[in-house]
Design an enzyme around this catalytic site. Structure first.
Site, short mmCIF file in Angstrom:
data_model
loop_
_atom_site.label_atom_id
_atom_site.label_comp_id
_atom_site.label_asym_id
_atom_site.label_seq_id
_atom_site.Cartn_x
_atom_site.Cartn_y
_atom_site.Cartn_z
N ALA A 1 23.78 14.97 54.50
CA ALA A 1 24.24 16.50 54.55
C ALA A 1 24.82 16.70 53.22
O ALA A 1 25.32 18.08 52.85
CB ALA A 1 25.36 16.49 55.45
N TYR A 2 24.80 16.03 52.04
CA TYR A 2 25.28 16.21 50.66
C TYR A 2 24.41 17.52 50.12
O TYR A 2 23.24 17.10 49.96
CB TYR A 2 25.44 15.09 49.98
CG TYR A 2 26.43 14.11 50.32
CD1 TYR A 2 27.61 14.35 51.16
CD2 TYR A 2 26.54 12.81 49.70
CE1 TYR A 2 28.58 13.44 51.57
CE2 TYR A 2 27.48 11.95 49.99
CZ TYR A 2 28.59 12.23 50.95
OH TYR A 2 29.52 11.40 51.37
N ASN A 3 25.07 18.42 49.91
CA ASN A 3 24.36 19.48 49.14
C ASN A 3 23.08 19.68 49.64
O ASN A 3 21.96 20.06 48.87
CB ASN A 3 24.10 19.10 47.69
CG ASN A 3 25.44 18.74 47.01
OD1 ASN A 3 26.45 19.85 46.95
ND2 ASN A 3 25.88 17.79 46.73
N GLY B 1 20.83 18.18 51.27
CA GLY B 1 19.78 17.14 51.05
C GLY B 1 19.47 16.77 49.86
O GLY B 1 18.47 15.78 49.50
N LYS C 1 23.83 8.33 55.31
CA LYS C 1 24.62 8.89 56.47
C LYS C 1 24.03 9.72 57.26
O LYS C 1 23.17 10.78 56.90
CB LYS C 1 26.00 9.06 56.09
CG LYS C 1 26.87 8.14 54.97
CD LYS C 1 28.23 8.89 54.82
CE LYS C 1 28.67 8.18 53.62
NZ LYS C 1 28.14 8.74 52.31
#
Length: 323
Positions: free
Chosen positions: A59-61, A63, A87
């Site tokens: 989910a960071y940025n 993908g 994660k």
């Protein structure tokens, strides 16, 4: 750099983990991440310092953080030399497999992460939070199948109540499914509530801690109320400015650092590393000195007197980050 086993598992990792949340295409929720060109030097610096444990999330940025990590891995390192962690849990799209820890979400998202990272397997696949909307046996069996399919080598968890983690571990044990070897929990001089229950559970279960925000999003690394680009744009950092006693704690870190003649970040990280359950704090760099200070902290041993100075101002507060 020192290396150690992650909990009681056989997996050896560097004592500092490279946190990659700060790399990616900025979105409307977080305008501070570094773009791909700006992030590249930190991967090479990490390798030069012996930091071979890299942490990211689907989910960071949106993908793009995983994409950056995948391309850097091919450019700078051999796949087998890196312990790669990612994660699953937080929303990445609106479909039924785009969030949470259902079997559908886990199977869909592990494949999506493998594609973005450009790898055949993930060393440490972590659930980003506890999912109260999905039965734990559904989640755990799906994770076990991911491991048995060779898509992940080990499982980890992140930021939940101790009773929730205990429930997950014992359910996995009951069914003969793969148990968790790590807990990515928030732990710093400004947030020590994990000492009450979680760290005792981790010690009992032989689970390693890989703390996120070990410098309280930078508040412990600089004099009180120093403003940076992130403190003005990242709402998650702003809560530290209002919590009781934080000013006194940061001033204590500054006092010890000045007496030692070292940067405040080294003192804050050395304090986190002294906890016997802590394997590898996650450090997300945005300036060259960030990883250098982290590596130096591994060799810095605090005296009992220094520890007492650092810990004295702390008072109980509400746990944050998962409730």
């Amino acid at each position: 750099m020192e290396y150690t086993r992650l909990g009681r598992s056989g997996l050896r990792v560097s004592r500092i983990s490279l946190g990659c949340m700060g790399f990616g295409v900025p979105d409307t929720d977080s305008g501070w991440p570094l773009d791909e060109e700006a992030s590249q030097p930190f991967f090479q610096q990490a390798l030069d310092l012996g930091i071979t444990f890299w942490d990211v999330a689907n989910a960071y940025n949106k993908g793009t953080s995983e994409e950056f990590v995948g391309r850097a891995l091919k450019k700078y390192a051999r796949r087998d030399d890196i312990v790669l962690a990612t994660k699953v849990f937080f929303p990445v799209h609106e479909g039924p497999g785009g969030r949470g820890l259902s079997r559908k979400a886990i199977m869909e998202q592990v494949d999506a992460s493998l594609t973005r990272l450009g790898v055949d397997y993930i060393d440490l696949y972590q659930i980003h939070r506890f999912d109260p909307e999905t039965p734990v046996d559904e989640t755990l069996e799906a994770l076990h199948d991911v491991v048995k399919a060779g898509k992940a080598r080990y499982l980890g968890a992140s930021s939940m109540w101790a009773w929730q983690f205990s429930k997950l571990q014992y359910t996995a044990q009951q069914h003969g499914w793969t148990k968790f070897v790590s807990m990515q929990n928030q732990y710093s001089l400004l947030q020590r509530e994990e000492e009450r229950e979680m760290f005792g559970l981790l010690a009992d279960q032989g689970v390693g801690s890989i703390p996120w925000s070990p410098l309280a999003k930078g508040w412990v690394a600089r004099p009180w109320n120093t403003q940076t680009g992130r403190t003005s744009s990242d709402r998650l950092t702003q809560r530290y400015s209002t919590e009781a006693d934080n000013k006194a704690i940061v001033e204590a870190v500054q006092q010890v650092a000045e007496a030692r003649g070292v940067p405040m970040a080294q003192i804050g990280l050395a304090w986190v590393l002294k906890n016997p359950s802590v394997t590898a704090p996650i450090v997300g760099p945005s300036k060259p000195n960030h990883l250098a200070d982290a590596a130096a902290a591994v060799q810095l041993e605090l005296t009992d007197e220094e520890i007492a100075i650092l810990e004295k101002p702390y008072t109980p507060r509400q746990p944050s980050g998962f409730a």
